[in-house]
Each structure stands twice: as structure tokens, then as C-alpha cells.
Design a protein around this motif. Structure first.
Motif, PDB file in Angstrom:
ATOM      1  N   ARG A  62      45.937  35.443  53.654  1.00  0.00           N
ATOM      2  CA  ARG A  62      45.291  34.654  52.606  1.00  0.00           C
ATOM      3  C   ARG A  62      44.077  35.402  52.054  1.00  0.00           C
ATOM      4  NH1 ARG A  62      44.239  28.523  54.111  1.00  0.00           N
ATOM      5  NH2 ARG A  62      43.708  28.627  51.896  1.00  0.00           N
ATOM      6  N   ALA A  63      43.943  35.343  50.731  1.00  0.00           N
ATOM      7  CA  ALA A  63      42.781  35.982  50.104  1.00  0.00           C
ATOM      8  C   ALA A  63      41.523  35.232  50.512  1.00  0.00           C
ATOM      9  CB  ALA A  63      42.941  35.973  48.591  1.00  0.00           C
ATOM     10  N   LYS A  64      40.460  35.978  50.786  1.00  0.00           N
ATOM     11  CA  LYS A  64      39.206  35.333  51.161  1.00  0.00           C
ATOM     12  C   LYS A  64      38.097  35.800  50.226  1.00  0.00           C
ATOM     13  CE  LYS A  64      37.660  38.787  54.541  1.00  0.00           C
ATOM     14  NZ  LYS A  64      36.347  39.063  53.914  1.00  0.00           N
ATOM     15  N   PRO A  65      37.083  34.979  50.058  1.00  0.00           N
ATOM     16  CA  PRO A  65      35.949  35.395  49.202  1.00  0.00           C
ATOM     17  C   PRO A  65      35.329  36.676  49.733  1.00  0.00           C
ATOM     18  CG  PRO A  65      35.848  33.044  49.696  1.00  0.00           C
ATOM     19  CD  PRO A  65      36.919  33.608  50.567  1.00  0.00           C
ATOM     20  N   TYR A  66      34.974  37.565  48.830  1.00  0.00           N
ATOM     21  CA  TYR A  66      34.423  38.870  49.218  1.00  0.00           C
ATOM     22  C   TYR A  66      33.128  39.075  48.453  1.00  0.00           C
ATOM     23  CZ  TYR A  66      35.086  43.546  51.231  1.00  0.00           C
ATOM     24  OH  TYR A  66      34.970  44.684  51.975  1.00  0.00           O
ATOM     25  N   THR A  67      32.022  39.109  49.166  1.00  0.00           N
ATOM     26  CA  THR A  67      30.723  39.193  48.512  1.00  0.00           C
ATOM     27  C   THR A  67      30.378  40.632  48.137  1.00  0.00           C
ATOM     28  OG1 THR A  67      29.490  39.515  50.555  1.00  0.00           O
ATOM     29  CG2 THR A  67      29.952  37.237  49.906  1.00  0.00           C
ATOM     30  N   VAL A  68      29.407  40.770  47.232  1.00  0.00           N
ATOM     31  CA  VAL A  68      28.940  42.096  46.821  1.00  0.00           C
ATOM     32  C   VAL A  68      28.357  42.855  48.014  1.00  0.00           C
ATOM     33  CG1 VAL A  68      27.323  43.318  45.336  1.00  0.00           C
ATOM     34  CG2 VAL A  68      28.493  41.290  44.478  1.00  0.00           C
ATOM     35  N   THR A  69      27.682  42.137  48.905  1.00  0.00           N
ATOM     36  CA  THR A  69      27.103  42.758  50.099  1.00  0.00           C
ATOM     37  C   THR A  69      28.185  43.315  51.006  1.00  0.00           C
ATOM     38  OG1 THR A  69      25.222  41.228  50.032  1.00  0.00           O
ATOM     39  CG2 THR A  69      25.627  42.382  52.113  1.00  0.00           C
ATOM     40  N   GLU A  70      29.265  42.548  51.195  1.00  0.00           N
ATOM     41  CA  GLU A  70      30.386  43.008  52.017  1.00  0.00           C
ATOM     42  C   GLU A  70      31.049  44.234  51.392  1.00  0.00           C
ATOM     43  OE1 GLU A  70      32.116  39.036  54.212  1.00  0.00           O
ATOM     44  OE2 GLU A  70      32.494  39.286  52.075  1.00  0.00           O
ATOM     45  N   LEU A  71      31.143  44.230  50.072  1.00  0.00           N
ATOM     46  CA  LEU A  71      31.736  45.372  49.372  1.00  0.00           C
ATOM     47  C   LEU A  71      30.942  46.642  49.657  1.00  0.00           C
ATOM     48  CD1 LEU A  71      33.703  46.534  47.195  1.00  0.00           C
ATOM     49  CD2 LEU A  71      31.983  45.914  45.486  1.00  0.00           C
ATOM     50  N   LYS A  72      29.630  46.538  49.595  1.00  0.00           N
ATOM     51  CA  LYS A  72      28.779  47.705  49.843  1.00  0.00           C
ATOM     52  C   LYS A  72      28.836  48.130  51.300  1.00  0.00           C
ATOM     53  CE  LYS A  72      24.111  49.483  49.100  1.00  0.00           C
ATOM     54  NZ  LYS A  72      22.759  49.198  48.570  1.00  0.00           N
ATOM     55  N   ASP A  73      28.845  47.161  52.212  1.00  0.00           N
ATOM     56  CA  ASP A  73      28.865  47.491  53.637  1.00  0.00           C
ATOM     57  C   ASP A  73      30.193  48.111  54.060  1.00  0.00           C
ATOM     58  OD1 ASP A  73      26.313  46.519  53.879  1.00  0.00           O
ATOM     59  OD2 ASP A  73      26.923  44.546  54.639  1.00  0.00           O
ATOM     60  N   ASP A  74      31.301  47.624  53.496  1.00  0.00           N
ATOM     61  CA  ASP A  74      32.630  48.065  53.929  1.00  0.00           C
ATOM     62  C   ASP A  74      33.047  49.400  53.329  1.00  0.00           C
ATOM     63  OD1 ASP A  74      32.767  45.826  55.449  1.00  0.00           O
ATOM     64  OD2 ASP A  74      34.198  44.759  54.173  1.00  0.00           O
ATOM     65  N   VAL A  75      32.819  49.569  52.027  1.00  0.00           N
ATOM     66  CA  VAL A  75      33.301  50.788  51.361  1.00  0.00           C
ATOM     67  C   VAL A  75      32.197  51.570  50.662  1.00  0.00           C
ATOM     68  CG1 VAL A  75      35.642  49.945  51.055  1.00  0.00           C
ATOM     69  CG2 VAL A  75      33.946  49.472  49.289  1.00  0.00           C
ATOM     70  N   GLY A  76      30.955  51.084  50.735  1.00  0.00           N
ATOM     71  CA  GLY A  76      29.835  51.819  50.165  1.00  0.00           C
ATOM     72  C   GLY A  76      29.783  51.822  48.653  1.00  0.00           C
ATOM     73  N   LEU A  77      30.315  50.793  48.025  1.00  0.00           N
ATOM     74  CA  LEU A  77      30.332  50.737  46.560  1.00  0.00           C
ATOM     75  C   LEU A  77      29.554  49.536  46.049  1.00  0.00           C
ATOM     76  CD1 LEU A  77      34.085  51.551  45.792  1.00  0.00           C
ATOM     77  CD2 LEU A  77      32.132  53.092  45.572  1.00  0.00           C
ATOM     78  N   GLU A  78      28.856  49.741  44.941  1.00  0.00           N
ATOM     79  CA  GLU A  78      28.208  48.637  44.242  1.00  0.00           C
ATOM     80  C   GLU A  78      29.226  48.027  43.271  1.00  0.00           C
ATOM     81  OE1 GLU A  78      25.274  47.594  44.884  1.00  0.00           O
ATOM     82  OE2 GLU A  78      24.217  49.259  45.850  1.00  0.00           O
ATOM     83  N   LEU A  79      28.925  46.840  42.791  1.00  0.00           N
ATOM     84  CA  LEU A  79      29.843  46.179  41.875  1.00  0.00           C
ATOM     85  C   LEU A  79      30.046  46.980  40.593  1.00  0.00           C
ATOM     86  CD1 LEU A  79      31.572  43.647  41.565  1.00  0.00           C
ATOM     87  CD2 LEU A  79      29.629  42.525  40.456  1.00  0.00           C
ATOM     88  N   ASN A  80      28.970  47.650  40.122  1.00  0.00           N
ATOM     89  CA  ASN A  80      29.113  48.405  38.882  1.00  0.00           C
ATOM     90  C   ASN A  80      29.997  49.645  39.050  1.00  0.00           C
ATOM     91  OD1 ASN A  80      27.413  49.989  40.368  1.00  0.00           O
ATOM     92  ND2 ASN A  80      25.794  50.127  38.846  1.00  0.00           N
ATOM     93  N   ASN A  81      30.249  50.065  40.304  1.00  0.00           N
ATOM     94  CA  ASN A  81      31.181  51.172  40.538  1.00  0.00           C
ATOM     95  C   ASN A  81      32.613  50.769  40.193  1.00  0.00           C
ATOM     96  OD1 ASN A  81      29.092  51.717  43.231  1.00  0.00           O
ATOM     97  ND2 ASN A  81      29.415  53.339  41.746  1.00  0.00           N
ATOM     98  N   LEU A  82      32.859  49.466  40.184  1.00  0.00           N
ATOM     99  CA  LEU A  82      34.198  48.962  39.893  1.00  0.00           C
ATOM    100  C   LEU A  82      34.289  48.400  38.480  1.00  0.00           C
ATOM    101  CD1 LEU A  82      34.930  47.201  43.305  1.00  0.00           C
ATOM    102  CD2 LEU A  82      35.561  49.505  42.582  1.00  0.00           C
ATOM    103  N   THR A  83      33.294  48.706  37.676  1.00  0.00           N
ATOM    104  CA  THR A  83      33.325  48.304  36.268  1.00  0.00           C
ATOM    105  C   THR A  83      33.773  49.494  35.444  1.00  0.00           C
ATOM    106  OG1 THR A  83      31.494  46.749  36.605  1.00  0.00           O
ATOM    107  CG2 THR A  83      31.979  47.420  34.333  1.00  0.00           C
ATOM    108  N   PRO A  84      34.927  49.395  34.762  1.00  0.00           N
ATOM    109  CA  PRO A  84      35.428  50.543  33.983  1.00  0.00           C
ATOM    110  C   PRO A  84      34.369  51.121  33.070  1.00  0.00           C
ATOM    111  CG  PRO A  84      37.075  48.825  34.051  1.00  0.00           C
ATOM    112  CD  PRO A  84      35.839  48.246  34.689  1.00  0.00           C
ATOM    113  N   PHE A  85      34.161  52.414  33.201  1.00  0.00           N
ATOM    114  CA  PHE A  85      33.118  53.113  32.457  1.00  0.00           C
ATOM    115  C   PHE A  85      33.647  53.550  31.105  1.00  0.00           C
ATOM    116  CE2 PHE A  85      31.087  57.229  31.360  1.00  0.00           C
ATOM    117  CZ  PHE A  85      29.788  56.783  31.201  1.00  0.00           C
ATOM    118  N   LYS A  86      32.925  53.188  30.063  1.00  0.00           N
ATOM    119  CA  LYS A  86      33.317  53.593  28.723  1.00  0.00           C
ATOM    120  C   LYS A  86      32.578  54.877  28.347  1.00  0.00           C
ATOM    121  CE  LYS A  86      34.385  48.942  26.986  1.00  0.00           C
ATOM    122  NZ  LYS A  86      34.090  47.932  25.926  1.00  0.00           N
TER     123      LYS A  86
END
Length: 225
Positions: free
Chosen positions: A24-48
Motif C-alpha cells: 500500500r502506498a504511504k504518505p512520504y514527507t519531504v524530510t523522509e525524501l531527503k533522509d532516504d535518498v538525499g534529495l530535496e523536493l526541487n530536485n524532482l521538479t523538471p528543470f526548464k
């Protein structure tokens, strides 16, 4: 196609196919994203890419300068070059599906453009496989898409993509009622390309069309809780 994938799974050739579908999909916080894979949310925002850094725009500016020089030197009407250039751009966009643009961008990036596209589509492919959605095909360029009828053939507007089939999604669409689990699965697959780029390059460049497609889809439905 679904039966083929199921049969291959049963006899042990696709051991991890659908292995994550029951999770089951679970909520994933920005903090967890940084702790688990070392990425900020803006790293996953397509760069123009800024216009001046866009290789196609840069090539256009260079061509315009060359055309102006030739026009002034050899007294050739500038309107001739202008019309020829517009015709070439129109043919590339509407007839050849951006093949010339792809070539210029890839050459400017010394082959890195195609590699990044491969990483992006690999993300879609892997997540489709793990979530039990058979992959029908993958194309990595406009030329490949034009040659493949599964992506529209000569009438396609696809420059790269992964074609997959979710039997549950298709059935629920026909029934007019889509469950939250199906929406979660579709969302994860659509965003997997961006995630793949982010993890491999620390910044996603492609995926703007994926985001747009997902937003449009979510706006068009009212999933069950």
C-alpha cells in the motif's frame, strides 16, 4: 499481453513482476525524501532550460546570424532565408516529430541527452514491472516513435515514452469508478521517470509532460476512498 506476462511469471522467468503491487502506498514527507535518498523536493521538479541555454534556440540564433551575413554579402533577399528557416522548423515539428531538434540537443550534450532519456524511461519501465503492469514498448527518440505504430507511427507527437497496460485501471475506467489504490499506482508509474532522473543525476530535467498528464488525470476523476 497480460496472459503472457502472467504465464512467464508462473514459470519463474519474471520473478519480481508484480512483487510490489500488494504494498500500500504511504504518505512520504519531504524530510523522509531527503533522509532516504538525499534529495530535496526541487530536485524532482523538471528543470526548464533557459532560452539562451537551449541548444535549439542557440542554433537558431547562429543560423539567423549566418543568414544575415550571407544576405548582406551576396545580396540575397533575407525573406528567402527567413521563409526557408520557418519551413524547416515547421516540417521538423509537424512532419518529422522533432527529429532535427533531438539531433541538435543530443550533439550539444555529447550523447548525454539520449542517456538521460534512457534513465528516465527505465524508471517508468522498472516501476511498471514491480507494480504488475505489463510494458508493451519503450521508445527513446522521435524517430523510434514514428517507426512504432504502438506510439502513433507517422502521426505521433511522442518524442520518448513507455507504453504500459494496467488491467485493473482499464476495467475501473469502463465501470466508471476508480479506486484510490489504482490512482496511487498510476501516479507512481507516471512520476517514476522524474524520480529516476533525480536519483541518477540529482536533478530531473524531463518529465514536465508527465506532470501535466497526471494533473489533468487527477482533475478528471473523483477516486473512491
Amino acid at each position: 499481453m497480460c496472459r503472457a506476462y502472467t504465464s512467464l511469471t508462473r514459470i519463474g522467468y519474471l520473478t519480481l513482476f508484480s512483487s510490489s503491487r500488494s504494498n500500500r502506498a504511504k504518505p512520504y514527507t519531504v524530510t523522509e525524501l531527503k533522509d532516504d535518498v538525499g534529495l530535496e523536493l526541487n530536485n524532482l521538479t523538471p528543470f526548464k532550460t533557459p532560452l539562451l541555454n537551449d541548444p535549439f534556440i542557440a542554433a537558431g540564433i547562429g543560423l539567423a546570424i549566418l543568414e544575415t551575413y550571407v544576405s548582406l554579402t551576396f545580396h540575397v533577399p533575407f525573406i528567402f532565408f527567413f521563409g526557408s528557416t520557418l519551413t524547416l522548423i515547421a516540417l521538423d515539428k509537424f512532419i518529422f516529430n522533432g527529429i532535427i531538434n533531438d539531433y541538435i540537443v543530443d550533439k550539444n550534450n555529447k550523447g548525454g541527452y539520449k542517456e538521460r532519456i534512457g534513465v528516465h524511461e527505465a524508471g517508468h519501465f522498472l516501476v511498471c514491472y514491480l507494480l504488475g503492469c505489463p510494458v508493451e514498448g519503450v521508445v527513446l527518440s522521435s524517430l523510434e516513435a514514428m517507426r512504432d505504430v504502438r506510439f502513433g507511427g507517422l502521426t505521433t507527437s511522442v518524442s520518448a515514452g513507455t507504453s504500459f497496460f494496467d488491467e485493473t485501471f482499464n476495467r475501473e475506467i469502463e465501470q466508471g469508478s476508480i479506486t484510490k489504490g489504482t490512482v496511487d499506482r498510476y501516479s507512481i508509474i507516471v512520476m517514476a521517470g522524474i524520480a529516476s532522473e533525480g536519483m541518477c543525476y540529482e536533478r530531473a530535467e524531463g518529465g514536465a509532460s508527465d506532470e501535466e498528464a497526471l494533473v489533468q488525470f487527477l482533475r478528471s476523476i473523483n477516486p473512491e476512498k
